[in-house]
Design a protein around this motif. Structure first.
Motif, PDB file in Angstrom:
ATOM      1  N   ILE A  85       4.706   4.132   4.696  1.00  0.00           N
ATOM      2  CA  ILE A  85       3.278   4.049   4.446  1.00  0.00           C
ATOM      3  C   ILE A  85       2.542   4.802   5.545  1.00  0.00           C
ATOM      4  O   ILE A  85       2.790   4.590   6.736  1.00  0.00           O
ATOM      5  CB  ILE A  85       2.813   2.577   4.439  1.00  0.00           C
ATOM      6  CG1 ILE A  85       3.476   1.801   3.291  1.00  0.00           C
ATOM      7  CG2 ILE A  85       1.296   2.496   4.343  1.00  0.00           C
ATOM      8  CD1 ILE A  85       2.936   2.106   1.930  1.00  0.00           C
ATOM      9  N   GLY A  86       1.653   5.699   5.156  1.00  0.00           N
ATOM     10  CA  GLY A  86       0.922   6.505   6.133  1.00  0.00           C
ATOM     11  C   GLY A  86       1.418   7.925   6.239  1.00  0.00           C
ATOM     12  O   GLY A  86       0.707   8.789   6.778  1.00  0.00           O
ATOM     13  N   ASP A  87       2.639   8.198   5.754  1.00  0.00           N
ATOM     14  CA  ASP A  87       3.092   9.589   5.690  1.00  0.00           C
ATOM     15  C   ASP A  87       2.290  10.321   4.612  1.00  0.00           C
ATOM     16  O   ASP A  87       1.972   9.746   3.562  1.00  0.00           O
ATOM     17  CB  ASP A  87       4.585   9.654   5.339  1.00  0.00           C
ATOM     18  CG  ASP A  87       5.484   9.437   6.551  1.00  0.00           C
ATOM     19  OD1 ASP A  87       5.103   9.885   7.641  1.00  0.00           O
ATOM     20  OD2 ASP A  87       6.561   8.828   6.394  1.00  0.00           O
ATOM     21  N   PRO A  88       1.963  11.597   4.811  1.00  0.00           N
ATOM     22  CA  PRO A  88       1.196  12.345   3.805  1.00  0.00           C
ATOM     23  C   PRO A  88       1.922  12.360   2.456  1.00  0.00           C
ATOM     24  O   PRO A  88       3.137  12.578   2.408  1.00  0.00           O
ATOM     25  CB  PRO A  88       1.108  13.749   4.395  1.00  0.00           C
ATOM     26  CG  PRO A  88       1.332  13.577   5.852  1.00  0.00           C
ATOM     27  CD  PRO A  88       2.272  12.423   5.988  1.00  0.00           C
ATOM     28  N   GLU A  89       1.167  12.120   1.389  1.00  0.00           N
ATOM     29  CA  GLU A  89       1.750  12.000   0.051  1.00  0.00           C
ATOM     30  C   GLU A  89       0.863  12.712  -0.960  1.00  0.00           C
ATOM     31  O   GLU A  89      -0.362  12.594  -0.923  1.00  0.00           O
ATOM     32  CB  GLU A  89       1.886  10.522  -0.316  1.00  0.00           C
ATOM     33  CG  GLU A  89       2.348  10.251  -1.730  1.00  0.00           C
ATOM     34  CD  GLU A  89       2.282   8.779  -2.097  1.00  0.00           C
ATOM     35  OE1 GLU A  89       3.043   8.345  -2.976  1.00  0.00           O
ATOM     36  OE2 GLU A  89       1.450   8.038  -1.501  1.00  0.00           O
ATOM     37  N   ILE A  90       1.480  13.446  -1.862  1.00  0.00           N
ATOM     38  CA  ILE A  90       0.785  14.048  -2.995  1.00  0.00           C
ATOM     39  C   ILE A  90       1.215  13.301  -4.255  1.00  0.00           C
ATOM     40  O   ILE A  90       2.410  13.201  -4.553  1.00  0.00           O
ATOM     41  CB  ILE A  90       1.123  15.543  -3.159  1.00  0.00           C
ATOM     42  CG1 ILE A  90       0.566  16.366  -1.991  1.00  0.00           C
ATOM     43  CG2 ILE A  90       0.606  16.074  -4.496  1.00  0.00           C
ATOM     44  CD1 ILE A  90      -0.910  16.639  -2.060  1.00  0.00           C
ATOM     45  N   VAL A  91       0.253  12.768  -4.997  1.00  0.00           N
ATOM     46  CA  VAL A  91       0.524  12.041  -6.232  1.00  0.00           C
ATOM     47  C   VAL A  91      -0.014  12.855  -7.402  1.00  0.00           C
ATOM     48  O   VAL A  91      -1.213  13.166  -7.451  1.00  0.00           O
ATOM     49  CB  VAL A  91      -0.132  10.642  -6.219  1.00  0.00           C
ATOM     50  CG1 VAL A  91       0.090   9.932  -7.545  1.00  0.00           C
ATOM     51  CG2 VAL A  91       0.427   9.814  -5.073  1.00  0.00           C
ATOM     52  N   VAL A  92       0.865  13.217  -8.331  1.00  0.00           N
ATOM     53  CA  VAL A  92       0.460  13.946  -9.534  1.00  0.00           C
ATOM     54  C   VAL A  92       0.485  12.945 -10.673  1.00  0.00           C
ATOM     55  O   VAL A  92       1.546  12.563 -11.167  1.00  0.00           O
ATOM     56  CB  VAL A  92       1.398  15.134  -9.832  1.00  0.00           C
ATOM     57  CG1 VAL A  92       0.891  15.916 -11.036  1.00  0.00           C
ATOM     58  CG2 VAL A  92       1.495  16.046  -8.613  1.00  0.00           C
ATOM     59  N   TRP A  93      -0.687  12.510 -11.077  1.00  0.00           N
ATOM     60  CA  TRP A  93      -0.769  11.382 -12.007  1.00  0.00           C
ATOM     61  C   TRP A  93      -1.851  11.624 -13.038  1.00  0.00           C
ATOM     62  O   TRP A  93      -2.642  12.534 -12.927  1.00  0.00           O
ATOM     63  CB  TRP A  93      -1.040  10.096 -11.223  1.00  0.00           C
ATOM     64  CG  TRP A  93      -0.522   8.843 -11.878  1.00  0.00           C
ATOM     65  CD1 TRP A  93      -1.246   7.806 -12.363  1.00  0.00           C
ATOM     66  CD2 TRP A  93       0.850   8.515 -12.110  1.00  0.00           C
ATOM     67  NE1 TRP A  93      -0.403   6.844 -12.883  1.00  0.00           N
ATOM     68  CE2 TRP A  93       0.881   7.258 -12.733  1.00  0.00           C
ATOM     69  CE3 TRP A  93       2.056   9.178 -11.847  1.00  0.00           C
ATOM     70  CZ2 TRP A  93       2.077   6.629 -13.113  1.00  0.00           C
ATOM     71  CZ3 TRP A  93       3.242   8.558 -12.209  1.00  0.00           C
ATOM     72  CH2 TRP A  93       3.248   7.303 -12.835  1.00  0.00           C
ATOM     73  N   GLY A  94      -1.874  10.767 -14.071  1.00  0.00           N
ATOM     74  CA  GLY A  94      -2.832  10.991 -15.141  1.00  0.00           C
ATOM     75  C   GLY A  94      -3.518   9.763 -15.659  1.00  0.00           C
ATOM     76  O   GLY A  94      -4.278   9.838 -16.605  1.00  0.00           O
ATOM     77  N   SER A  95      -3.272   8.596 -15.094  1.00  0.00           N
ATOM     78  CA  SER A  95      -3.846   7.379 -15.634  1.00  0.00           C
ATOM     79  C   SER A  95      -5.318   7.252 -15.279  1.00  0.00           C
ATOM     80  O   SER A  95      -5.700   7.412 -14.129  1.00  0.00           O
ATOM     81  CB  SER A  95      -3.108   6.146 -15.110  1.00  0.00           C
ATOM     82  OG  SER A  95      -3.816   4.975 -15.447  1.00  0.00           O
ATOM     83  N   PRO A  96      -6.169   6.923 -16.261  1.00  0.00           N
ATOM     84  CA  PRO A  96      -7.583   6.693 -15.954  1.00  0.00           C
ATOM     85  C   PRO A  96      -7.782   5.563 -14.953  1.00  0.00           C
ATOM     86  O   PRO A  96      -8.781   5.496 -14.273  1.00  0.00           O
ATOM     87  CB  PRO A  96      -8.172   6.311 -17.317  1.00  0.00           C
ATOM     88  CG  PRO A  96      -7.269   6.928 -18.322  1.00  0.00           C
ATOM     89  CD  PRO A  96      -5.898   6.841 -17.695  1.00  0.00           C
TER      90      PRO A  96
END
Length: 463
Positions: free
Chosen positions: A159-170
């Motif tokens: 937790i706290g490490d840089p993260e890219i989330v590719v997501w689509g949920s409203p």
């Protein structure tokens, strides 16, 4: 099998994981930190001891369901089941009827415990063609977050490490208020929308990934592999950013997707299996096995008649989530087919293994102007329409899309107009949208169900 890249946590990550995030969870009255710590000990227990823990927690869940949940109170009385008397082993769980989406829909309020407070409303993504509204309490949230947290730490990501989330949920994309934005900034999480995959958007995604230099990518395998293909086509190098792992979930992961993502981003790909409704069922460790979150979830596999099948044989995956006392998920049918493993993983964890998953997948769609979008962009239009019980979307061409709809009554003018307007807004004003009432959604020739099918080559459309 690629392994996680070595590396120690940054000072910032240590502060977030050790102080700021625990404070955040404490303020929300979540037990995430203590649950994760306990899980990191219990993951090394032998299988027999984990089964003892499951039985203890299962008995507590069923007793609470019997005394506090109207639906299960009546059900247990009807079938003459008493957890204190009749639950002697995990196998006794099979005495209870299966739970599915129609049952939950028909008993939504009666599924809630009498003393449940502060439940959050959730929706499934609807990629199965059968959207579902249900509720989650703080215990379940804490356990689900802890399960994911433990799994990312297997790959040297905290937790706290840089993260890219590719997501689509409203749910995520619509929740970017000031509080959520501040939390994401603290956690160094950046969210990219998976709905839109135009040339310009993909270029922007690559720019953002290179700028952020994330330690972890997280998202749909189809979306991440699509971004990876774009990077390769553009000749943009992405394997020197220090990414330690790409976590994929919500869809079946295909070998070519794993190779594409791994090759482009220079990191291993860790598969995850689960959903909003069923919870985080299993995560892949660096040794290659999909470990079931046994502390929280009991997994069964059944045949077409609902009878248990042995480990090593394919069957429908049925889950009981042990942290759902406020809104129980007991013997819940996922609709996915999988195989329980018969051997322990070489990593030494005692957690059982899900040997194979044959989940559903969602295709990409192509708009009239050539942009590529995730199929869930159309799924979400249909998901919350109460008249629609299930559906199938078939994109015949960029100019023609069919929608098969199962409903209690034939779609009226207003419903047709709502669906057509939503689809045209996404696909293009000139698209022909045919809405076809059907009695049931039929399986493919292979026997598998697909609820979003595009006959348009997304790669060719983008080229």
């Amino acid at each position: 099998m690629m392994t996680a890249k070595p590396g120690s946590a940054s000072p910032y990550t240590r502060v977030v994981a050790g102080m700021l995030f625990p404070l955040h969870e404490l303020m929300k009255r979540h037990s995430t930190v203590s649950v994760r710590r306990a899980m990191e000990k219990s993951q090394w227990w032998p299988a027999a001891r984990l089964r003892e823990l499951q039985l203890k927690r299962l008995r507590a869940l069923l007793t609470r369901a019997q005394t506090k949940v109207p639906y299960y109170r009546e059900l247990f009385e009807q079938i003459g089941f008493d957890p204190a008397r009749d639950l002697k082993t995990i196998d006794d769980l099979a005495r209870l009827p299966l739970l599915d989406k129609p049952i939950i829909r028909a008993n939504s309020d009666r599924m809630r415990a009498d003393d449940a407070r502060g439940l959050a409303r959730f929706n499934t993504g609807g990629s199965s063609g059968e959207p579902l509204v249900f509720y989650i309490g703080k215990e379940r949230v804490s356990h689900d977050v802890a399960a994911k947290w433990r799994a990312t730490r297997w790959w040297n990501v905290d937790i706290g490490d840089p993260e890219i989330v590719v997501w689509g949920s409203p749910i995520e994309l619509g929740a970017q208020d000031s509080v959520r934005a501040a939390r994401d900034k603290m956690l160094r999480t950046s969210l990219l929308p998976a709905f839109e995959m135009s040339e310009a958007k993909l270029d922007g995604f690559l720019d953002e990934i290179q700028r952020r230099r994330p330690r972890m990518l997280f998202g749909y395998p189809s979306a991440l592999s699509h971004i990876a293909r774009h990077a390769k086509a553009k000749g943009r190098r992405m394997d020197d950013l220090g990414i330690r792992v790409a976590f994929v979930t919500s869809e079946r992961l295909y070998d070519e997707q794993r190779a594409q993502i791994s090759g482009t981003f220079g990191c291993p790909v860790a598969n995850g299996y689960g959903g909003r409704d069923a919870g985080f069922i299993a995560h892949q460790c660096p040794s290659g096995s999909m470990h079931i979150t046994a502390e929280d979830i009991v997994v069964e596999t059944i045949d077409s008649e609902g009878r248990p099948v042995p480990a090593g044989s394919a069957g429908e995956i049925v889950v009981t989530h042990l942290a759902t006392g406020d809104y129980p998920f007991i013997r819940y049918r996922t609709g996915d087919v999988g195989v329980l493993g018969t051997k322990q993983c070489s990593c030494g964890r005692g957690l059982p293994v899900l040997q194979e998953i044959q989940g559903r997948s969602t295709d990409f769609l192509v708009t009239q102007d050539g942009a590529v979008m995730h199929g869930l962009a159309l799924v979400y239009i249909l998901r919350d329409l109460p008249q629609v019980k299930s559906f199938k979307i078939i994109q015949e061409s960029v100019d023609h899309t069919r929608v098969q709809v199962v409903s209690d009554t034939p779609p009226d003018t207003a419903l047709r107009a709502t669906i057509e307007a939503g689809f045209k807004k996404r696909l293009g004003a000139g698209v022909q949208v045919d809405i076809e009432p059907v009695e049931a959604i039929l399986p493919e020739k292979s026997g598998k169900f697909r609820y979003v099918v595009s006959k348009v080559d997304a790669t060719a459309a983008r080229a």
